[in-house]
Design a protein around this motif. Structure first.
Motif, PDB file in Angstrom:
ATOM      1  N   THR A  15     -14.983  -2.609   6.054  1.00  0.00           N
ATOM      2  CA  THR A  15     -14.842  -1.163   5.859  1.00  0.00           C
ATOM      3  C   THR A  15     -14.393  -0.485   7.143  1.00  0.00           C
ATOM      4  N   GLU A  16     -14.961  -0.909   8.266  1.00  0.00           N
ATOM      5  CA  GLU A  16     -14.593  -0.308   9.548  1.00  0.00           C
ATOM      6  C   GLU A  16     -13.114  -0.553   9.862  1.00  0.00           C
ATOM      7  N   VAL A  17     -12.640  -1.766   9.621  1.00  0.00           N
ATOM      8  CA  VAL A  17     -11.225  -2.079   9.855  1.00  0.00           C
ATOM      9  C   VAL A  17     -10.348  -1.260   8.918  1.00  0.00           C
ATOM     10  N   ALA A  18     -10.713  -1.219   7.638  1.00  0.00           N
ATOM     11  CA  ALA A  18      -9.909  -0.487   6.654  1.00  0.00           C
ATOM     12  C   ALA A  18      -9.831   0.996   6.986  1.00  0.00           C
ATOM     13  N   LEU A  19     -10.951   1.620   7.307  1.00  0.00           N
ATOM     14  CA  LEU A  19     -10.961   3.045   7.631  1.00  0.00           C
ATOM     15  C   LEU A  19     -10.205   3.319   8.927  1.00  0.00           C
ATOM     16  N   MET A  20     -10.327   2.395   9.887  1.00  0.00           N
ATOM     17  CA  MET A  20      -9.595   2.540  11.142  1.00  0.00           C
ATOM     18  C   MET A  20      -8.092   2.524  10.871  1.00  0.00           C
ATOM     19  N   GLU A  21      -7.646   1.558  10.064  1.00  0.00           N
ATOM     20  CA  GLU A  21      -6.216   1.449   9.786  1.00  0.00           C
ATOM     21  C   GLU A  21      -5.703   2.634   8.964  1.00  0.00           C
ATOM     22  N   GLN A  22      -6.557   3.239   8.172  1.00  0.00           N
ATOM     23  CA  GLN A  22      -6.169   4.430   7.407  1.00  0.00           C
ATOM     24  C   GLN A  22      -6.270   5.685   8.265  1.00  0.00           C
ATOM     25  N   GLU A  67     -10.140 -10.892   7.163  1.00  0.00           N
ATOM     26  CA  GLU A  67     -10.128 -11.965   8.161  1.00  0.00           C
ATOM     27  C   GLU A  67     -10.293 -11.398   9.564  1.00  0.00           C
ATOM     28  N   LEU A  68      -9.633 -10.290   9.834  1.00  0.00           N
ATOM     29  CA  LEU A  68      -9.766  -9.643  11.138  1.00  0.00           C
ATOM     30  C   LEU A  68     -11.194  -9.175  11.362  1.00  0.00           C
ATOM     31  N   ALA A  69     -11.760  -8.537  10.366  1.00  0.00           N
ATOM     32  CA  ALA A  69     -13.134  -8.047  10.489  1.00  0.00           C
ATOM     33  C   ALA A  69     -14.095  -9.198  10.781  1.00  0.00           C
ATOM     34  N   HIS A  81     -11.232   7.062  10.428  1.00  0.00           N
ATOM     35  CA  HIS A  81     -12.449   6.797  11.178  1.00  0.00           C
ATOM     36  C   HIS A  81     -12.075   6.360  12.587  1.00  0.00           C
ATOM     37  N   MET A  82     -12.661   6.982  13.585  1.00  0.00           N
ATOM     38  CA  MET A  82     -12.461   6.554  14.970  1.00  0.00           C
ATOM     39  C   MET A  82     -13.572   5.565  15.313  1.00  0.00           C
ATOM     40  N   VAL A  83     -13.191   4.319  15.510  1.00  0.00           N
ATOM     41  CA  VAL A  83     -14.191   3.298  15.793  1.00  0.00           C
ATOM     42  C   VAL A  83     -14.654   3.397  17.237  1.00  0.00           C
ATOM     43  N   GLN A  84     -15.830   2.873  17.491  1.00  0.00           N
ATOM     44  CA  GLN A  84     -16.381   2.880  18.836  1.00  0.00           C
ATOM     45  C   GLN A  84     -15.603   1.913  19.718  1.00  0.00           C
ATOM     46  N   LEU A  85     -15.647   2.151  21.011  1.00  0.00           N
ATOM     47  CA  LEU A  85     -14.923   1.324  21.970  1.00  0.00           C
ATOM     48  C   LEU A  85     -15.311  -0.148  21.826  1.00  0.00           C
ATOM     49  N   ARG A  86     -16.573  -0.425  21.649  1.00  0.00           N
ATOM     50  CA  ARG A  86     -17.033  -1.818  21.504  1.00  0.00           C
ATOM     51  C   ARG A  86     -16.307  -2.504  20.347  1.00  0.00           C
ATOM     52  N   ALA A  87     -16.188  -1.816  19.215  1.00  0.00           N
ATOM     53  CA  ALA A  87     -15.499  -2.383  18.057  1.00  0.00           C
ATOM     54  C   ALA A  87     -14.005  -2.548  18.347  1.00  0.00           C
ATOM     55  N   LEU A  88     -13.396  -1.578  19.011  1.00  0.00           N
ATOM     56  CA  LEU A  88     -11.982  -1.692  19.370  1.00  0.00           C
ATOM     57  C   LEU A  88     -11.733  -2.907  20.262  1.00  0.00           C
ATOM     58  N   LEU A 109      -2.402   3.458  19.363  1.00  0.00           N
ATOM     59  CA  LEU A 109      -3.178   2.234  19.556  1.00  0.00           C
ATOM     60  C   LEU A 109      -3.440   1.555  18.216  1.00  0.00           C
ATOM     61  N   ILE A 110      -3.885   2.319  17.247  1.00  0.00           N
ATOM     62  CA  ILE A 110      -4.188   1.755  15.925  1.00  0.00           C
ATOM     63  C   ILE A 110      -2.909   1.200  15.298  1.00  0.00           C
ATOM     64  N   ASP A 111      -1.806   1.922  15.409  1.00  0.00           N
ATOM     65  CA  ASP A 111      -0.534   1.431  14.871  1.00  0.00           C
ATOM     66  C   ASP A 111      -0.153   0.097  15.511  1.00  0.00           C
ATOM     67  N   SER A 112      -0.383  -0.041  16.803  1.00  0.00           N
ATOM     68  CA  SER A 112      -0.087  -1.301  17.497  1.00  0.00           C
ATOM     69  C   SER A 112      -0.967  -2.432  16.994  1.00  0.00           C
ATOM     70  N   LEU A 113      -2.242  -2.140  16.773  1.00  0.00           N
ATOM     71  CA  LEU A 113      -3.147  -3.164  16.262  1.00  0.00           C
ATOM     72  C   LEU A 113      -2.775  -3.574  14.837  1.00  0.00           C
ATOM     73  N   ILE A 114      -2.351  -2.620  14.028  1.00  0.00           N
ATOM     74  CA  ILE A 114      -1.912  -2.935  12.662  1.00  0.00           C
ATOM     75  C   ILE A 114      -0.692  -3.849  12.708  1.00  0.00           C
ATOM     76  N   LEU A 115       0.285  -3.513  13.540  1.00  0.00           N
ATOM     77  CA  LEU A 115       1.484  -4.342  13.660  1.00  0.00           C
ATOM     78  C   LEU A 115       1.130  -5.755  14.108  1.00  0.00           C
ATOM     79  N   ARG A 116       0.213  -5.868  15.044  1.00  0.00           N
ATOM     80  CA  ARG A 116      -0.207  -7.186  15.537  1.00  0.00           C
ATOM     81  C   ARG A 116      -0.890  -7.981  14.432  1.00  0.00           C
ATOM     82  N   ARG A 117      -1.778  -7.340  13.672  1.00  0.00           N
ATOM     83  CA  ARG A 117      -2.468  -8.035  12.580  1.00  0.00           C
ATOM     84  C   ARG A 117      -1.466  -8.541  11.565  1.00  0.00           C
TER      85      ARG A 117
END
Length: 69
Positions: free
Chosen positions: A35-42, A25-27, A45-52, A8-16
């Motif tokens: 920070t949440e976006v950066a840690l998620m992409e690395q 800009e995404l954040a 950090h597993m972000v909460q569903l609301r943030a996803l 899922l995260i890989d797909s979101l990175i490709l889309r961004r």
């Protein structure tokens, strides 16, 4: 981390990247911290569903639950 989450995260990175927007800009568009976006992409950090959901919406994507039976 579960493989489905990593995919899922890989797909979101490709889309961004396809949209040519930065993590900052995404954040901003998603209403989450850079920070949440950066840690998620690395995958540090597993972000909460609301943030996803917010991140996906900012990328004009939606999350869909699919049975993996």
């Amino acid at each position: 981390m579960p493989n489905a989450y990593i995919e899922l995260i890989d797909s979101l990175i490709l889309r961004r990247r396809a949209l040519k927007i930065s993590q900052r800009e995404l954040a901003s568009a998603a209403g989450v911290s850079w920070t949440e976006v950066a840690l998620m992409e690395q995958k540090k950090h597993m972000v909460q569903l609301r943030a996803l959901l917010r991140i996906a919406a900012a990328l004009n994507c939606k999350l869909v639950a699919v049975s993996v039976e």
